[in-house]
Design a protein around this motif. Structure first.
Motif: not given
Lengths: 470, 470
Positions: A72-98
């Motif tokens: 917020h101090q760095r100028g990001f907008q409140d509407e977006f920050l409200d969204f970020l509050k509940n952010f967590n990555f829910q996508g999928s990852i495809y990869a080989p084994r480590e």
């Protein structure tokens, strides 16, 4: 200090995320591919590492109220920050084994998700996979040079700050036997080891007393450092005295450590002195600016070294310092996309893709094919060089396997966590499928990575379409 | 994940600590010195950085019950572990201010404490100071090349994992203006910046729409990336269109960014195009494998670049990757001690010491003298080369200052915490006292570091005494 949060990213990722949010694109679905363009160290291949650590960090990739206040101090907008509050990555990852053996150009890992989560993850993902793959590749080279001798990772003091934590892990995944780094050993269940430094010997003033006290107080796995004053005139003779005293108590000196001077010359002399004293079981540990080339050369010269301690060159991945992995957008809402470049080698590969590994008749890796995800790999008979499509390889009828699978979905890993020993064994097993010419340090044979006809055509079409517009 | 605990150390430190404890030496008082033998990057000097971070980490350098359990499983003895439960570093640290200009051989920092706390701290201290000093030195070189143009640290994705956190801090302390790393910006109060990547442009398919949307949603500090399709045929013309639209709304496009191709050629062409459109205020940002040499060369060739974004080469400290700083025991219970070496350059400096900086008549740094702590610096007229004592410098009557002071005592910093801007200003101020010949990239003049007569003599005596015993 909190290390990982949703702030562990480049500023522009947040700028773009806000832009996507404000442009009402937050439900757009995208695919990003992780790949690199060049193997590090002039190596013929790269060891893929860091995946499980990435999964752990994704869990911490959130925005708490302090982070929100900061943005917020760095100028990001409140509407977006409200969204970020509940952010967590829910996508999928495809990869080989480590521990998999991977090659330039091919999409090693793909992320599918909404445009904001996939974009925000980029920096964390690159930061994690680039470094650990670099170090695992270096460690594998050291393992190759050392053969059946031990390699211990010793570099914490010269590591790039907190890089040490994952650097030591990657070193062991890549083939080191153990590490000096206790924090990593604790966090990742690695073997750690280490006995004494010059300061121990100096602090007693008298080397024999220093050795004797150490052996009395810590007889188990005792290694005496013999070069504080003079290796052959003082260190080794004093170590022999103490080793014999230990024998009389029914104990066994594990080894002596050489840390300066010519390691071939000194190890041979020390071995002879130990053997003449009947101390055949006492091992010789050597350290001091070792790398894969020096280890190879020392062994060729008959150095009598049982354990190599490798510091700076391993933990910092000298002489490269970075794997050049990138993360490129390849599809938006199911539609393939491409980044052009004057340099054909830098054209990206559009669309959702799969990587198929082909074997030759000797059960060795023969080539990797990059196909569109929707292609049936059984129908692909030929793969084409990504830059020079006239160069092609027949793959029809070859034994094959799909290299990548879905490993992460809805915020959770789909695969069981492997311990570091299992990752290292998998690496070793996979490396054993590579013919020697790919493992040569000097100008190794270039492993074939080709594109399917359909992918080649799609790339060509998209490229022409965009160039036509200009 | 907890990063720093008392386990953030090499295994042998704990082995020795247990040995000292069991040998009933835990109240022995020692002095250790931190120094390095070679400036990184062929530089004429090194920028000292990381001190405040070290202080923060010392607070976390404790053993909780999980750590104690872990060490118990790894074979450490209960008596020693009981001692560790209450461990916290209570020693003293002597050092210059962060941002100081320092040189090989001289003891930059000294730790005084009991033998266990001073030993256990070694790895954390080296790990912190070596890396941050390396990066601050690199950043200062970039600053030197860039002159009054801006330098932004962009390397998080290629940083060695969690090295990024302190790497970005050290880059700004060393002279970068800002960073892309938001986590570091948050933790250390740095300026962070960044707007858009190729993926933003690709995700819209059409570059003009991509630019226009970004400018509408995020008009402040807007920088448009112009090389996704074709820099001069597409990127710059579209940016100009959007910049004019912004002007009509009373807004100002901050800049365009070039990320491929020849940056001298493209920046000149782009500047001309922008100027012809009346967009004199729009800045040109350039990135892509920049280092201090390329920046210097681009400027010499008249490149029209206002802001340089530097990634991998800064955050990993290429081409060195590590500062070779070491931590050596110099006194035990008030008695000076030394580590011998076949190589005279590797003889350590015994005893408690002080570093005196001498100025020449032009108020430039002339030489640094290493004296015994108890010497009155007013009595020192000559300093002697550490390896070749026949080489000496007269320092009588020169303006001088003591470089190091006690900065940490009884678990607490004695000096007020500086913000990163103050550290960077101090660095800049101190660098300005160095004559140009020390700042040359190619074979810089070697700054004089000499020993007092008393220290030279003490080292000679101890060395002879030990060699006589063998």
């Amino acid at each position: 200090m909190k290390t990982i949060s949703g702030l562990y990213t480049d500023h522009y990722q947040l700028s773009m995320a806000e832009g996507y949010f404000l442009a009402e694109r937050k439900t757009d679905r995208v695919t990003f591919d992780y790949f690199f363009r060049r193997n590090p160290f002039g190596s013929g291949f790269t060891v893929f590492a860091g995946l499980q650590v990435l999964f752990d960090m994704i869990e911490e990739f959130r925005y708490d109220s302090d982070a929100i206040d900061f943005l917020h101090q760095r100028g990001f907008q409140d509407e977006f920050l409200d969204f970020l509050k509940n952010f967590n990555f829910q996508g999928s990852i495809y990869a080989p084994r480590e521990g998999e053996v991977v090659f330039p150009t091919e999409p090693i890992l793909s992320v599918e998700g909404n445009i904001i989560e996939a974009q925000l993850l980029e920096t964390l993902l690159l930061n994690t996979l680039n470094y650990q793959s670099l170090i695992a590749t270096k460690a594998n080279r050291l393992r190759q040079s050392a053969g059946n001798r031990s390699v211990v990772e010793f570099g914490m003091r010269r590591a790039q700050g907190w890089a040490a934590l994952h650097g030591s892990r990657a070193a062991v995944a890549g083939g080191a036997d153990s590490t000096s780094n206790v924090q990593s050993a604790y966090t990742y269940g690695l073997d750690s080891s280490g006995t004494q430094a010059h300061s121990w010997v100096q602090s007693f003033g008298d080397e024999l007393t220093a050795f004797r006290t150490f052996a009395e107080k810590r007889p188990k796995n005792c290694v005496l450092l013999v070069d504080t004053y003079h290796t052959l005139n003082s260190g080794v003779p004093n170590a022999i005295t103490v080793a014999k005293e230990m024998q009389q108590r029914g104990e066994q000196l594990l080894g002596i450590r050489l840390d300066s001077g010519d390691l071939a010359y000194l190890s041979k002399k020390a071995r002879t002195m130990l053997d003449e004293a009947g101390l055949h079981k006492v091992k010789i540990v050597a350290s001091n600016q070792l790398d894969e080339y020096l280890i190879k050369s020392l062994i060729q010269q008959g150095a009598k070294i049982d354990i190599f301690g490798v510091g700076t060159n391993l933990i910092t991945g000298r002489d490269d310092g970075a794997l050049d992995g990138v993360y490129k957008l390849s599809a938006v809402n199911g539609k393939p996309t491409i980044k052009l470049s004057e340099d054909v080698a830098k054209l990206t590969l559009p669309g959702r893709k799969q990587v198929v590994r082909y074997y030759n008749g000797n059960d060795e890796f023969f080539a990797d094919g990059v196909l569109l995800a929707e292609e049936n790999s059984n129908g692909v008979k030929t793969i084409f060089h990504p830059e020079y499509p006239d160069k092609k390889s027949q793959v029809e009828g070859l034994k094959k396997e799909i290299l990548t699978s879905k490993v992460f979905e809805c915020g959770k890993a789909l695969v069981e966590k492997k311990n570091i020993q299992e990752i290292s064994e998998y690496r070793s097993h996979r490396v054993s499928h590579l013919a020697d010419e790919y493992k040569r340090f000097e100008y190794p044979h270039i492993y074939k990575v080709g594109l399917s006809d359909n992918l080649t055509q799609l790339r060509q079409d998209l490229s022409s379409e965009i160039r036509g517009r200009q």
